[in-house]
Design an enzyme around this catalytic site. Sequence first.
Site, short mmCIF file in Angstrom:
data_model
loop_
_atom_site.label_atom_id
_atom_site.label_comp_id
_atom_site.label_asym_id
_atom_site.label_seq_id
_atom_site.Cartn_x
_atom_site.Cartn_y
_atom_site.Cartn_z
N HIS A 52 0.02 5.13 2.72
CA HIS A 52 0.38 6.16 1.67
C HIS A 52 2.10 6.26 2.05
O HIS A 52 2.63 5.18 2.16
CB HIS A 52 -0.50 7.47 2.12
CG HIS A 52 -0.01 8.49 1.23
ND1 HIS A 52 0.67 8.56 0.18
CD2 HIS A 52 -0.36 10.01 1.16
CE1 HIS A 52 0.87 9.81 -0.47
NE2 HIS A 52 0.04 10.44 0.23
N MET A 69 3.69 -4.13 3.18
CA MET A 69 3.75 -2.79 2.85
C MET A 69 4.95 -2.75 1.83
O MET A 69 6.05 -3.30 2.03
CB MET A 69 3.98 -2.14 4.18
CG MET A 69 2.75 -2.24 5.11
SD MET A 69 1.32 -1.35 4.38
CE MET A 69 -0.08 -1.93 5.27
N HIS A 114 -0.17 -0.67 -5.83
CA HIS A 114 -0.18 0.73 -6.31
C HIS A 114 -1.69 1.24 -6.67
O HIS A 114 -2.09 0.34 -7.53
CB HIS A 114 0.71 1.49 -6.77
CG HIS A 114 1.13 2.84 -6.64
ND1 HIS A 114 0.11 3.90 -7.32
CD2 HIS A 114 1.68 3.62 -5.78
CE1 HIS A 114 0.42 4.93 -7.11
NE2 HIS A 114 1.33 4.93 -6.14
N ARG A 167 8.88 3.92 -10.58
CA ARG A 167 10.03 4.64 -9.75
C ARG A 167 10.72 3.62 -9.24
O ARG A 167 11.89 3.62 -8.63
CB ARG A 167 9.25 5.45 -8.69
CG ARG A 167 8.47 6.68 -9.28
CD ARG A 167 7.41 7.34 -8.29
NE ARG A 167 6.55 6.18 -7.81
CZ ARG A 167 5.64 6.18 -6.92
NH1 ARG A 167 5.83 7.58 -6.09
NH2 ARG A 167 5.17 5.52 -6.27
N ASP A 213 8.34 2.78 -2.02
CA ASP A 213 8.73 2.83 -0.69
C ASP A 213 9.42 1.48 -0.47
O ASP A 213 10.06 1.43 0.40
CB ASP A 213 7.06 2.74 -0.03
CG ASP A 213 6.83 4.03 0.00
OD1 ASP A 213 7.42 5.09 0.10
OD2 ASP A 213 5.50 4.12 0.12
N ARG A 269 8.64 15.61 -0.90
CA ARG A 269 7.35 15.83 -1.56
C ARG A 269 6.72 17.31 -1.49
O ARG A 269 5.66 17.78 -2.00
CB ARG A 269 6.23 14.91 -0.96
CG ARG A 269 4.68 15.11 -1.41
CD ARG A 269 4.86 14.67 -3.03
NE ARG A 269 5.13 13.54 -3.29
CZ ARG A 269 4.60 12.10 -3.65
NH1 ARG A 269 3.39 12.28 -3.00
NH2 ARG A 269 5.16 11.15 -3.98
N ARG A 300 -15.79 20.76 -3.23
CA ARG A 300 -16.79 20.58 -2.29
C ARG A 300 -17.67 19.76 -2.93
O ARG A 300 -18.74 19.98 -3.66
CB ARG A 300 -17.54 21.73 -1.62
CG ARG A 300 -18.61 21.63 -0.46
CD ARG A 300 -19.33 20.73 -0.58
NE ARG A 300 -20.33 20.67 0.57
CZ ARG A 300 -21.03 19.51 0.66
NH1 ARG A 300 -21.00 18.67 -0.04
NH2 ARG A 300 -21.98 19.41 1.86
N1 COA Z 1 -0.16 -6.78 0.11
C1 COA Z 1 -1.06 -7.74 -0.12
N2 COA Z 1 -2.21 -7.81 -0.68
C2 COA Z 1 -2.43 -6.49 -1.45
C3 COA Z 1 -1.37 -5.42 -1.27
C4 COA Z 1 -0.39 -5.59 -0.39
N3 COA Z 1 0.50 -4.76 -0.30
N4 COA Z 1 -2.09 -4.47 -1.83
C5 COA Z 1 -3.14 -4.86 -2.55
N5 COA Z 1 -3.32 -6.07 -2.19
C6 COA Z 1 -4.30 -6.55 -2.58
C7 COA Z 1 -5.76 -6.21 -1.79
O1 COA Z 1 -6.00 -7.19 -0.48
C8 COA Z 1 -6.70 -6.84 -2.85
O2 COA Z 1 -7.08 -8.08 -2.95
P1 COA Z 1 -8.32 -8.79 -3.02
O3 COA Z 1 -8.93 -8.47 -4.49
O4 COA Z 1 -8.15 -10.38 -3.04
O5 COA Z 1 -9.24 -8.15 -1.67
C9 COA Z 1 -6.18 -6.41 -4.31
O6 COA Z 1 -4.49 -6.53 -3.84
C10 COA Z 1 -6.31 -4.79 -4.46
O7 COA Z 1 -6.08 -4.07 -3.60
P2 COA Z 1 -6.97 -2.63 -3.22
O8 COA Z 1 -6.82 -2.42 -1.90
O9 COA Z 1 -8.16 -2.61 -3.83
O10 COA Z 1 -6.01 -1.65 -4.05
P3 COA Z 1 -5.99 -0.07 -3.80
O11 COA Z 1 -5.91 0.43 -5.10
O12 COA Z 1 -7.18 0.15 -3.10
O13 COA Z 1 -4.66 0.14 -2.80
C11 COA Z 1 -2.70 0.27 -2.06
C12 COA Z 1 -3.49 0.70 -3.08
C13 COA Z 1 -1.40 1.16 -2.33
C14 COA Z 1 -3.50 1.12 -0.73
C15 COA Z 1 -2.46 -0.79 -1.64
O14 COA Z 1 -1.53 -1.66 -2.81
C16 COA Z 1 -1.43 -1.18 -0.15
O15 COA Z 1 -2.22 -1.41 0.83
N6 COA Z 1 -0.35 -1.45 -0.34
C17 COA Z 1 0.39 -1.50 0.96
C18 COA Z 1 0.67 0.08 1.08
C19 COA Z 1 1.97 0.80 0.31
O16 COA Z 1 2.83 0.06 -0.02
N7 COA Z 1 1.32 1.98 0.30
C20 COA Z 1 2.25 2.78 -0.59
C21 COA Z 1 1.72 3.34 -2.02
S1 COA Z 1 2.99 4.21 -2.85
#
Ligand code: COA
Length: 371
Positions: free
Chosen positions: A217, A252, A256, A265, A307, A332, A351
């Site tokens: 996050h 990172m 999203h 954004r 980010d 935020r 809940r």
């Molecule tokens: N780097 C590499 N691979 C990524 C990735 C990243 N930043 N974000 C997603 N993926 C990949 C996952 O490994 C997954 O691949 P797979 O299907 O081969 O396993 C696929 O993309 C889908 O990812 P998933 O974790 O299901 O998406 P989610 O909706 O649960 O997660 C986030 C969303 C934001 C948590 C995720 O994209 C992430 O961890 N990003 C990095 C952290 C970040 O920047 N957070 C800020 C958000 S504003």
Amino acid sequence: MSAGAGLAGVVAGETAISTVEADGRGLRYRGYAIEDLAAHARFEEVAFLLLYGELPDRRALADFEARTARLRAPPAAVTAILDALPGGVHPMDALRSAVSVLGAVEPERGFEGQEAVAERLLAVLPALLLHWYTRIDTGIAPRSAADGAGLAEAFLRMLHGRTPPPTHRRALEVSLILYAEHEFNASTFAARVTASTRADLHSCITTAIGTLRGPLHGGANEAAMAFLDPLADPDAAEAAVLDALRAHRRVMGFGHRVYRGEDPRSALIKPWSRRLAAEARDERLFAVSERVEAVMRREKGLFPNLDFYSASLYRFLGIPTALYTPLFACARMAGWAAHVIEQRRVGRLIRPLARYTGPAPRPYVPLEARG
Ligand code: COA
């Protein structure tokens, strides 16, 4: 039927505060497109809009700015506790602790004055953070709470001890506007769960800060910078991304939950990073960031989120990496407070149910019999 892991795609409630448009093509705060707000609005206008539902007129904005500027100075009882924290703690821990203590020192007595408590938190958060950071981390005396300035200017003045150049003030202001609100993101949802128990506003915000801290996050802006920092040039960036992907590590600042294509954004913050890179005559960081973006798109079809380019932008603003996530929290705060107030109007405890996957019923075995 049970919701999938992470509640993906689940509509968990209603809000009139902001919405991600169909297919993630845009984001609006109370009906206003973020493109318009980022181009024209001050952060305080946006904070007012989120809290009170409408854009302020000139007079209401001037009153709001004057009120929040007056509310910036932190109470001595809280700064004394911040001063007692050891130097090596993460600023998010300091901020979370500060809000918690503030809730004990200035408790919210009933919900009638909730907007005033929200304004106080919005004003005091950056001052608490920078009181702690400038005093403990750099060993210099805490700077005054920069009366009279909006959040962006006050933050940079408290951090650097001088009035920022107009491009720096505006770049930070745009970033704060974009960070201010984002529908049912994890920290806001956590705050709403706490609010649904009729807890005080400080408890809701402490919950939210704890949730924002993680690298999936808010912690992603800091983690993105940690990835970018050692990369000497675009070719090194390309190799580092390929290495990370081969090792199944996440990069990172990419991907999203609600934007499977571009994060609207990111398109607004990237030009500011480019502009400040040019002003700073940077020849590494922005170029390296663009290569990381290109490789992530080519290899994974993933786009930067807010980010990613915030990380380089904050570096050009001279903001230490450890302050990236707490600064996100300061912005935020406006959205969190708006959601807490909205949730209180809903008035119903959140809940949900869980689908049980544990052992079948079994008899208790007394300790003596377990050996
Ligand atoms: N780097 C590499 N691979 C990524 C990735 C990243 N930043 N974000 C997603 N993926 C990949 C996952 O490994 C997954 O691949 P797979 O299907 O081969 O396993 C696929 O993309 C889908 O990812 P998933 O974790 O299901 O998406 P989610 O909706 O649960 O997660 C986030 C969303 C934001 C948590 C995720 O994209 C992430 O961890 N990003 C990095 C952290 C970040 O920047 N957070 C800020 C958000 S504003």
